[in-house]
Structure formats: structure tokens, C-alpha cells
Design an enzyme around this catalytic site. Structure first.
Site, PDB file in Angstrom:
ATOM      1  N   LYS B  80       0.843  -1.200   0.000  1.00 44.43           N
ATOM      2  CA  LYS B  80       0.000   0.000   0.000  1.00 44.43           C
ATOM      3  C   LYS B  80       0.876   1.247   0.000  1.00 44.43           C
ATOM      4  CE  LYS B  80      -3.892   1.672   2.895  1.00 44.43           C
ATOM      5  NZ  LYS B  80      -4.667   1.356   4.131  1.00 44.43           N
ATOM      6  N   SER B 155      -9.623   1.186   3.206  1.00 42.62           N
ATOM      7  CA  SER B 155      -8.821   2.028   2.348  1.00 42.62           C
ATOM      8  C   SER B 155      -7.759   1.277   1.539  1.00 42.62           C
ATOM      9  CB  SER B 155      -8.129   3.100   3.187  1.00 42.62           C
ATOM     10  OG  SER B 155      -7.160   2.521   4.047  1.00 42.62           O
ATOM     11  N   SER B 179      -9.502  -1.309   7.322  1.00 45.93           N
ATOM     12  CA  SER B 179      -8.975  -1.014   5.985  1.00 45.93           C
ATOM     13  C   SER B 179      -8.263  -2.175   5.301  1.00 45.93           C
ATOM     14  CB  SER B 179      -8.025   0.181   6.043  1.00 45.93           C
ATOM     15  OG  SER B 179      -8.756   1.381   6.079  1.00 45.93           O
TER      16      SER B 179
END
Lengths: 100, 486
Positions: B80, B155, B179
């Protein structure tokens, strides 16, 4: 009545160092009021005898030996600086009405 | 279309060890797969074709010499883009950090490299990890591989979509309120948020420091365990890092779950839960019981307060953490400030998107004079009650079972106008972060429209091995996790 007025939004924005346009301040007043109104449900929980949790695991200070170690070289630290001079971060001149 | 040549990391690693496939071949396959699929999905924000190809060649040289570069030798993996890497940019999907290049690698990057893995790129996210759909990414949303009209969750949207579409077989994400687990559920992959402190956050751009934890996406629990073990362990550079052994983070073949006590809280099956999701999760519970687990009723009486508690605490911490983006040391600086305050205020106004601004405002409000007691202090006390609920439940059960998300993947744009309805997408995942306990999302079915459904298993502190074993046992008996999007 709204929980958060536009004047309060502007005060909070100043504390948070966020420049807001007028339309944004109006929108945030509505949105924050809706969200905080929903959050009011916490007031119905009796917490008078409950301590606060600031950390999810029981851990106190994490100490290490005070030994010298390497840090990042100066040029690596300054590489992302918007402006730099003589090994320092620099800011635009803003006093005396000066711009950038 | 180029297919990923392996269905599991376990098989991929075995093939590398036997020299039947090279790191370069694996890297080439992943890059080709990204080239053919990602222009549509937008899982990646940066693909490191050159550095990954070089790294693969180095791994192959070591393998040819008879060395063992580690348990993940040659495995392509993505991370990420809120995890700092010296290669490429670290943008947090924000205009604020559009040009930012980290001068150091996060601890997990060091750990992946020493395990022999090959990081091939950075994945999309909601800006600064704030959101549940990736629609808050300044770089545009990730599309769900199962239905490109739908969100991939958030996310950690790009990491979830990358594994679902088999661009890579594993990815790292971060989980502050769900997330990792929510996008894993919406994309039909396995995603684990470890115990707070299990994985060092050195080099993870901070959002909510008492909640953030790095974790793993993979096709299966067995594969997730392999990666989790490689990145876990004590790191003196993160003062919240736990000094705990990681040797139990393995899954042995045929591990039984006979007698495992599965707690089912009524609070996770109430109003607002999609009926198809409820049916699939109950069926998964029945399947675990057929395998020898025992269902027990548990209660999480304060779970209805997780949402306000979480958003008050996480926004307060975010408003403090994001104060570092001041236009002075790094990140965006406004070209024409009106005065010295405006260097900060205009840089931040230009650099941050709407949701990040909303959270900073919310967090500043609940910490401000006059409101601190009513909001921040109140939420911190309710957090204690929520954590106590979990502690009490784990006296009666080994894992808590429920849905990961109240609904399957929703349509792009469906919730983006209404912040509160978007926050409700996290309603079942927030408790684990508030209590600091580990939780895993496991694929457990599909809706009639063909969208994946995830169940969440939550364990006690440092009991990841219990979660992974239960998930692996379930995945031996079911094939939901092996299904691939069209």
C-alpha cells in the site's frame, strides 16, 4: 439548531491551519453537525467509574540504551524540502507584505 | 490474457526452491498480468518494472549459487502506498505527497527483502487511508475485479484488488478501522489485521497511532500466515512494537479445530445487515461446527458505540498526526502565501482532499477547549468498555464470528456524497482496532449478483495463530477463496 456554526468551523479551521473557502465552511457546518449529532449517543453511556483507554495494550515506556547511532545524511533529509539553503529548510519571505 | 502461473504462494515458493521456476519468470508474469489488467482496475499507483526486474535477477543469481534467499524467495508482492519505500514515490494517494520520495524503507520492506520477496509496486488507497471505497484517492478509485462498476472497498483498495485479480498473490495493507478486512471481504480475498504491536509501523505514514496496524492480503489463510510470519516481530524503531515470538504463525496441514469455541454475538447480526451476507456468514458458522467447532453465544453489549468512539478517537489522532504536513519540511507548499500562517493553511488546503479535511476538522473539534470532555474523553472511556467486552467474550470463546462488512461491494458513487453512510460500512470491523485484537476476513460466499462475501473471525491479543488455523481449516473444506473474478 446546528451543533457547529460556520463561525465555529472557521475557528476550528484556524486551529487546524486549514484555509477554507466560504462554500466549504457552509458545507462543513452541515456535515460536522450531522456527524457530531450522531456521536451524541455516547452521552447515554455511564462512564463515571470507567478509566480512559489511550493505548490498546498495557505498555508503559519503551526505553532503549542511550547509545549513538546513525541518522539519515543531511542531503537525504533535505531532498524533499520545498526550499532549502545552506543545509537548512527555508521559507518564503512573508513579512513586510512580501510574497513568495 | 496472461495468467498467474501459480494458485498459491505455498506452491510458488516450493517451485522456486526446486528451481522449476525462476524469480525472473515470476516477476515477468506479474508485470505482464498488471499490464493486461490494471489499466482497468487501477490497483497500482506505481509499478516498479525496472527495479523489480533487477531484483529478480539478483535473487536468481543467489539461487544459482545454491544460496537460500529466504522463505519468500522471488515472490512478487505489492504494498500500500502509505508504506515508505526508497524506490519510487510514497504518495498516500494525496496531492500533499505527490512528489514525495521517502529517504528510508519501512521496517516491513526490510523484512520482506530479507525474506527474499520482490516488491513490484505500490497500491492505491483512500487518501491517507481515510475511507472505505478508495473514492477518496487523489489518483482515482480502484475498481472491483468482480464488477468494475463497484468499489473494491477501502482504504487498502489496491492491495485487495491486486490479489483478487491475481496480479500478485500477496500484498501488504494497513488497517486502522477495517482497511484490510473490509476490502478483503468486498474483493473475495483473505485479509488479516494482526494484534496491535505485532508488526512494526516504522515507516507507515501515521493515521491513528493507537489503532494503526500493518497486515496481509493473500489468496488463503495459509499464504497469509507465510507472509505475516516474515514481517512480524519486535522492532526497536517502533516503541509500540511487541516483543513476542512469531514461531506460532504457521499452519500445519490437517490441523483440527475440534472443540474450537466460536462465539456469535447477536450484535453482529442486527439491523442494517444485508440478508445475503447474513445467510452466508451463518452458513460458514454451521460449516465450522460440522468440522468440530462449538458455537457459543457471546455478547458485545457496547458494540453499538464502536462507530462514534472510533471516529472521535481516530479523527483526533489524525488531526494531530497530519499536523506534520505543514508545507515546510516536505510535501506540497503553496506557491503564493498571504502571510506566514498561510504557508501552512494554504499548503494544507491545496494538498488535502475533502475527506481528509473533514477528519482533521472533526478531530480538531473534539480535542478543542470546551468539547474535549464531551467527545474525546468520553470516547476514550467508552473505548475501555468496548475492550472489556472483548476480554469478557474471550473467556467464553476462542474466536468471535460475524460478517466483515454489512453489505457486499456497493456501486462507485453510491455513498460518496454522504460521509456518515460511508462510515457505517466499517461498523463490524472497528471494534478489533479499538480493543487492539487481531481479526481476519475470509471469503465465505457470493451474492446472487456474483459479489464476494466475507466473514470476520476475531481473536484475543496475539492469538493470530488461532484465527489462521480456523480460517485454514474452513478453507480446506470450502472453495470460495479459490474462485477468481472473470
Amino acid at each position: 439548531m446546528r451543533m457547529v456554526t460556520e463561525a465555529e468551523v472557521r475557528h476550528i479551521a484556524h486551529l487546524a491551519r486549514l484555509r477554507l473557502e466560504d462554500a466549504q465552511a457552509a458545507q462543513l457546518s452541515t456535515q460536522l453537525s450531522t456527524i457530531l449529532d450522531y456521536f451524541q449517543q455516547l452521552q447515554s453511556v455511564d462512564t463515571s467509574a470507567v478509566p480512559a483507554t489511550t493505548h490498546p495494550l498495557p505498555r508503559t515506556n519503551a526505553l532503549r540504551d542511550d547509545l549513538p547511532s546513525h541518522s539519515l545524511p543531511q542531503d537525504a533529509v533535505l531532498r524533499n524540502a520545498p526550499m532549502q539553503e545552506a543545509g537548512c529548510f527555508t521559507l518564503p519571505k512573508v513579512l513586510d507584505g512580501g510574497g513568495a | 490474457m496472461n495468467a498467474m502461473p501459480f494458485d498459491s504462494l505455498t506452491a510458488m515458493c516450493a517451485a522456486v526452491a526446486q528451481r522449476s521456476v525462476s524469480a525472473s519468470e515470476l516477476c515477468g508474469a506479474a508485470l505482464a498480468r498488471i499490464a493486461s489488467r490494471d489499466s482497468q482496475l487501477h490497483a497500482f499507483v506505481d509499478v516498479w518494472a525496472d527495479s523489480a526486474t533487477r531484483r529478480a535477477a539478483e535473487i536468481d543469481v543467489r539461487l544459482a549459487r545454491g544460496e537460500s534467499p529466504g522463505p519468500l524467495a522471488g515472490v512478487p508482492i505489492c504494498v500500500k502506498d502509505n508504506i515508505c519505500t526508497r524506490v519510487g514515490h510514497t504518495t498516500c494517494a494525496s496531492r500533499m505527497l505527490a512528489d514525495y520520495r521517502s529517504p528510508y524503507d519501512a521496517h516491513v520492506i526490510d523484512m520482506l527483502e530479507s525474506a527474499g520477496a520482490n516488491v513490484i509496486g505500490k497500491t492505491n488507497l483512500d487518501e491517507f487511508a481515510m475511507g472505505s471505497s478508495s473514492e477518496n484517492s487523489a489518483l482515482g478509485p480502484t475498481q472491483n475485479p468482480w464488477n468494475t462498476q463497484c468499489v473494491s472497498g477501502g482504504s487498502s483498495s489496491g492491495s485487495a484488488a491486486a490479489v483478487a485479480a491475481r496480479l500478485t498473490l500477496a500484498a501488504l495493507g494497513s488497517d486502522t478501522g477495517g482497511s484490510i478486512r473490509q476490502p478483503a471481504a468486498l474483493c473475495g480475498v483473505t485479509g488479516i489485521k494482526p494484534t496491535y504491536g505485532r508488526v512494526s509501523r516504522y515507516g507507515l505514514v501515521a493515521f491513528g497511532s493507537s489503532l494503526d496496524q500493518i497486515g496481509v492480503f493473500a489468496v488463503s489463510a495459509a499464504d497469509a500466515a507465510l507472509v505475516l510470519r516474515s514481517i512480524s516481530g519486535h522492532d526497536p524503531r517502533d516503541s509500540t512494537s511487541a516483543d513476542r515470538p512469531t514461531s506460532d504463525l504457521v499452519i500445519e496441514n490437517g490441523t483440527s479445530i475440534k472443540g474450537l469455541r466460536v462465539g456469535v454475538p447477536a450484535a453482529f447480526f442486527g439491523d442494517g445487515l444485508n440478508a445475503e451476507v447474513a445467510r452466508a456468514v451463518i452458513a460458514a458458522c454451521d460449516a465450522l461446527c460440522k468440522m468440530g467447532a462449538v458455537r457459543v453465544d457471546v455478547s458485545l453489549p457496547h458494540s453499538q458505540y464502536c462507530l462514534p468512539t472510533y471516529y472521535i478517537i481516530s479523527s483526533a489522532e489524525a488531526s494531530s498526526n497530519l499536523a506534520r504536513f505543514d508545507g515546510v519540511h516536505y510535501g506540497r507548499r503553496t506557491p503564493a502565501p498571504r502571510d506566514y500562517i498561510d504557508v501552512y493553511a494554504a499548503s494544507r488546503a491545496e494538498g488535502f482532499g475533502d475527506e481528509v479535511k473533514r477528519r482533521i476538522m472533526l478531530g480538531t473539534y473534539v480535542l478543542s477547549s470546551g468539547y474535549y470532555d464531551a467527545f474525546y474523553d468520553k470516547a476514550s472511556r467508552v473505548r475501555t468498555l468496548i475492550a472489556d467486552d472483548y476480554a469478557a467474550a474471550f473467556k467464553a470463546c476462542d474466536v468471535i464470528l460475524g460478517p466483515t462488512s454489512p453489505m457486499p461491494a456497493f456501486r462507485l458513487g453510491e455513498k460518496s456524497h454522504d460521509p456518515l453512510s460511508m462510515y457505517l460500512a466499517d461498523v463490524y470491523t472497528l471494534g478489533a482496532n479499538l480493543a487492539g485484537v487481531p481479526a481476519i476476513s475470509v471469503p465465505c460466499g457470493f451474492t446472487a449478483d456474483g459479489l464476494p462475501i466475507g466473514m470476520q473471525l476475531t481473536g484475543n491479543h496475539f492469538c493470530e495463530s488461532v484465527l489462521l488455523r480456523a480460517a485454514a481449516a474452513y478453507q480446506r473444506e470450502t472453495d470460495w477463496h479459490t474462485r477468481k473474478p472473470p
